[in-house]
Design an enzyme around this catalytic site. Sequence first.
Site, PDB file in Angstrom:
ATOM      1  N   LYS A   1       2.473   2.060  -5.044  1.00 57.51           N
ATOM      2  CA  LYS A   1       3.137   1.759  -6.303  1.00 57.51           C
ATOM      3  C   LYS A   1       2.513   1.850  -7.735  1.00 57.51           C
ATOM      4  O   LYS A   1       3.190   2.193  -8.688  1.00 57.51           O
ATOM      5  CB  LYS A   1       3.561   0.209  -6.182  1.00 57.51           C
ATOM      6  CG  LYS A   1       4.286  -0.442  -4.859  1.00 57.51           C
ATOM      7  CD  LYS A   1       4.426  -1.922  -4.795  1.00 57.51           C
ATOM      8  CE  LYS A   1       3.139  -2.553  -4.447  1.00 57.51           C
ATOM      9  NZ  LYS A   1       2.847  -2.212  -2.964  1.00 57.51           N
TER      10      LYS A   1
ATOM     11  N   THR B   1       2.954 -12.715   3.210  1.00 61.93           N
ATOM     12  CA  THR B   1       1.984 -13.458   2.066  1.00 61.93           C
ATOM     13  C   THR B   1       2.723 -14.638   1.800  1.00 61.93           C
ATOM     14  O   THR B   1       3.846 -15.084   2.195  1.00 61.93           O
ATOM     15  CB  THR B   1       1.785 -12.158   1.025  1.00 61.93           C
ATOM     16  OG1 THR B   1       0.589 -12.898   0.336  1.00 61.93           O
ATOM     17  CG2 THR B   1       2.895 -12.167   0.246  1.00 61.93           C
TER      18      THR B   1
ATOM     19  N   GLY C   1      -4.306  -4.680  -4.511  1.00 63.21           N
ATOM     20  CA  GLY C   1      -5.306  -3.643  -5.221  1.00 63.21           C
ATOM     21  C   GLY C   1      -5.033  -2.375  -5.344  1.00 63.21           C
ATOM     22  O   GLY C   1      -4.036  -1.783  -4.588  1.00 63.21           O
ATOM     23  N   HIS C   2      -5.243  -2.064  -6.478  1.00 63.80           N
ATOM     24  CA  HIS C   2      -4.789  -0.492  -6.480  1.00 63.80           C
ATOM     25  C   HIS C   2      -5.851   0.058  -7.460  1.00 63.80           C
ATOM     26  O   HIS C   2      -6.385  -0.323  -8.435  1.00 63.80           O
ATOM     27  CB  HIS C   2      -3.220  -0.121  -7.190  1.00 63.80           C
ATOM     28  CG  HIS C   2      -2.774  -0.983  -8.802  1.00 63.80           C
ATOM     29  ND1 HIS C   2      -2.717  -2.140  -8.662  1.00 63.80           N
ATOM     30  CD2 HIS C   2      -3.319  -0.432  -9.783  1.00 63.80           C
ATOM     31  CE1 HIS C   2      -2.375  -2.302  -9.871  1.00 63.80           C
ATOM     32  NE2 HIS C   2      -2.821  -1.596 -10.705  1.00 63.80           N
TER      33      HIS C   2
ATOM     34  N   GLN D   1       2.537  -6.349  -3.083  1.00 62.16           N
ATOM     35  CA  GLN D   1       3.015  -6.491  -1.548  1.00 62.16           C
ATOM     36  C   GLN D   1       4.460  -5.950  -1.578  1.00 62.16           C
ATOM     37  O   GLN D   1       4.445  -4.935  -2.370  1.00 62.16           O
ATOM     38  CB  GLN D   1       3.077  -7.954  -1.416  1.00 62.16           C
ATOM     39  CG  GLN D   1       1.383  -8.455  -1.085  1.00 62.16           C
ATOM     40  CD  GLN D   1       0.957  -9.175  -2.188  1.00 62.16           C
ATOM     41  OE1 GLN D   1       1.341  -9.844  -3.203  1.00 62.16           O
ATOM     42  NE2 GLN D   1      -0.403  -8.902  -2.485  1.00 62.16           N
TER      43      GLN D   1
ATOM     44  N   ASP E   1       0.862  -1.307  -0.071  1.00 68.29           N
ATOM     45  CA  ASP E   1      -0.046  -0.052   0.124  1.00 68.29           C
ATOM     46  C   ASP E   1       0.824   1.134   0.069  1.00 68.29           C
ATOM     47  O   ASP E   1       0.497   2.414   0.350  1.00 68.29           O
ATOM     48  CB  ASP E   1      -0.818  -0.040   1.146  1.00 68.29           C
ATOM     49  CG  ASP E   1      -1.606  -1.268   1.383  1.00 68.29           C
ATOM     50  OD1 ASP E   1      -2.217  -1.702   0.254  1.00 68.29           O
ATOM     51  OD2 ASP E   1      -1.911  -1.827   2.299  1.00 68.29           O
TER      52      ASP E   1
HETATM   53  P1  IMP Z   1      -2.418 -12.886   2.156  1.00 69.76           P
HETATM   54  O1  IMP Z   1      -1.636 -12.395   1.116  1.00 69.76           O
HETATM   55  O2  IMP Z   1      -4.060 -12.619   1.866  1.00 69.76           O
HETATM   56  O3  IMP Z   1      -2.258 -14.452   2.596  1.00 69.76           O
HETATM   57  O4  IMP Z   1      -2.471 -12.033   3.613  1.00 69.76           O
HETATM   58  C1  IMP Z   1      -1.028 -12.139   4.165  1.00 69.76           C
HETATM   59  C2  IMP Z   1      -0.612 -10.832   4.865  1.00 69.76           C
HETATM   60  O5  IMP Z   1      -0.198 -10.034   3.755  1.00 69.76           O
HETATM   61  C3  IMP Z   1      -1.865  -9.961   5.643  1.00 69.76           C
HETATM   62  O6  IMP Z   1      -1.294  -9.409   6.696  1.00 69.76           O
HETATM   63  C4  IMP Z   1      -2.416  -9.300   4.580  1.00 69.76           C
HETATM   64  O7  IMP Z   1      -2.957  -7.905   5.177  1.00 69.76           O
HETATM   65  C5  IMP Z   1      -1.183  -8.856   3.848  1.00 69.76           C
HETATM   66  N1  IMP Z   1      -1.196  -8.313   2.517  1.00 69.76           N
HETATM   67  C6  IMP Z   1      -1.391  -8.980   1.398  1.00 69.76           C
HETATM   68  N2  IMP Z   1      -1.839  -8.330   0.100  1.00 69.76           N
HETATM   69  C7  IMP Z   1      -1.507  -7.425   0.540  1.00 69.76           C
HETATM   70  C8  IMP Z   1      -1.317  -5.778  -0.061  1.00 69.76           C
HETATM   71  O8  IMP Z   1      -1.444  -5.919  -1.435  1.00 69.76           O
HETATM   72  N3  IMP Z   1      -1.172  -4.733   0.470  1.00 69.76           N
HETATM   73  C9  IMP Z   1      -1.005  -4.714   2.074  1.00 69.76           C
HETATM   74  N4  IMP Z   1      -0.943  -5.967   2.592  1.00 69.76           N
HETATM   75  C10 IMP Z   1      -1.039  -6.904   1.898  1.00 69.76           C
END
Ligand code: IMP
Length: 455
Positions: free
Chosen positions: A25, A248, A49-50, A233, A22
């Site tokens: 990017k 992640t 997400g963007h 990420q 976040d």
């Molecule tokens: P997952 O990727 O859904 O398995 O989540 C694992 C961790 O990564 C969690 O703390 C999510 O909030 C974080 N996370 C995954 N994708 C993003 C992103 O695009 N932005 C911020 N945090 C993310």
Amino acid sequence: MANKFEPLIPTAVIVNGGAWGDEGKGKIASREAKYADLVIRATGGANAGHTVVFNGKKLGLHLIPGGIVYPQTTALIGQGVVLDPDSLLKEIDDLENAGVKDVEGRLKISGRAHLVFPYHKDKDQLEEKYKDNPIGTTKRGIGPAYEDKDARVGLRVYDLLLPAKELEAKIVVATRMLNQLFKIDGITEVDAHHLAELYHEYGKRIWQMVVNADILVEEFVRARKKIVVEGAQAYRLDKDWGDYPNVTSSNCVTPGALIGAHLNQYDVERVITVVKAYFSRVGEGPFPTEQLAHIKNDKVLKYKPEEAYVGDIIREAGGEYGVSTGRPRRCGWFDAVLVKSSKRALGTDYLCINHVDTLGILGKKLGSVKVCVKYHYQGKIIEYYPDDIELTGEVPQPIYEEIEGGWDISSTARSYDELPDNAKRFIELVESVTEMPVKFIGVGPANDDLIVRNM
Ligand code: IMP
């Protein structure tokens, strides 16, 4: 076109996140994509997400590279992505409805990208339920889809092209163990027949976008076309470099992005690492510079304006709510030690710092802004992000340098000289601690609200 023996000139720009995601990017990726030929999404899935703005319409993209809005680009979803076809087709429709031309003609999907199924999302919830300390995942099935890939039962985009019967047989194998688990937890067994029919239908729409991405990327590289990899990420969410287990399930640092994008190290022209002038994080895990806020269970609690904590003030000033999940983000000060520590993982050439205008507003409101320059950790003063936090159970305590007062920056500022002295002090402090040059400075919400320094 290069001849067979001529060394190829690298043309790929990699855009990475320098903290916990976040960082904005999309803004720099979009600037780079304006003149790009190939834009690539390399890792992760619909957890990212963007927001892109096209014809004044805001579009939330999760899988498709934002550079698709530029009509000259080819957009690739690479082999490192875990793809949810339902989410993908919605994004295609949204882009087409907004007037983006020829999306299905310009979007290419690596046949080797793995698929996300609804049972991955159910398993994501179940895995969180069984943990003493849940990670706070996005519940998009990302982890379980990568687990299937590692267990070599995952289904890939190529499988969407199979006859429904064969697809069903593969789903049966992939879910055999999972169904046992679901049974214990009272979750309905996976209906492989129904899913095969559904995914087969998706395949009918997707098949003409499916490519051998090695060949596609090689063509762009050989023709010396500009390539942009839109990272997802970030450094501290990487499954190896990050705050394990609060990470992640992909390698989202530069080497992971290369694999996911079908590139190699010789293709890299430069790496741009994006951070914000303050920091944020969603989900659980250490966050040394985090400031107190009225957040509980991913919700903002009711509080009177005069009771706002610093974390609340930063969150509201920066509009820090997730694009994918709407969750309020934890917020805190800029951590220069963390950014310095990312160098090995990311191989950064240039830093981009977004929200420098927002930090100025915060400084005016709070009297000063802070930058973490060292940590107190395990009785010592250290200048790196420790990797044994889970073992010690101690979150490093930041040692701050403070810049008194804030600043106002006009979003029309385009040269470094136009920055107020305090903003320059902030940038120079970041450069001296991180040992990375700050080439890009975000001064407003629009993609063009950016100072680009000659360096
Ligand atoms: P997952 O990727 O859904 O398995 O989540 C694992 C961790 O990564 C969690 O703390 C999510 O909030 C974080 N996370 C995954 N994708 C993003 C992103 O695009 N932005 C911020 N945090 C993310």
